[in-house]
Design a protein around this motif. Sequence first.
Motif: not given
Length: 79
Positions: A17-22
């Motif tokens: 989830d913390q890397w979803a935008d990347q």
Amino acid sequence: MDFVKLDRRFTVEQNADQWADQLKLLLQQVTVRRVVVLAGFVENTDSLLSVIQKGVGLVSGDFLQPPDAERQFDFAINL
């Protein structure tokens, strides 16, 4: 055909989830360049569905074929 393999941080559940935008940005950039994306470390249905829904074209990991001396994957399974 060019390929890129994602770092495991994009598929390990506690980090995904913390890397979803990347990941979304990366997929947009490689799609324009016609690069096929491989997500490794797919361990369960949640991580499989997550990367496929985001547009990843290939997956690998224990969910698909746990380590074994021989390949014995049943391609006829229904998800």
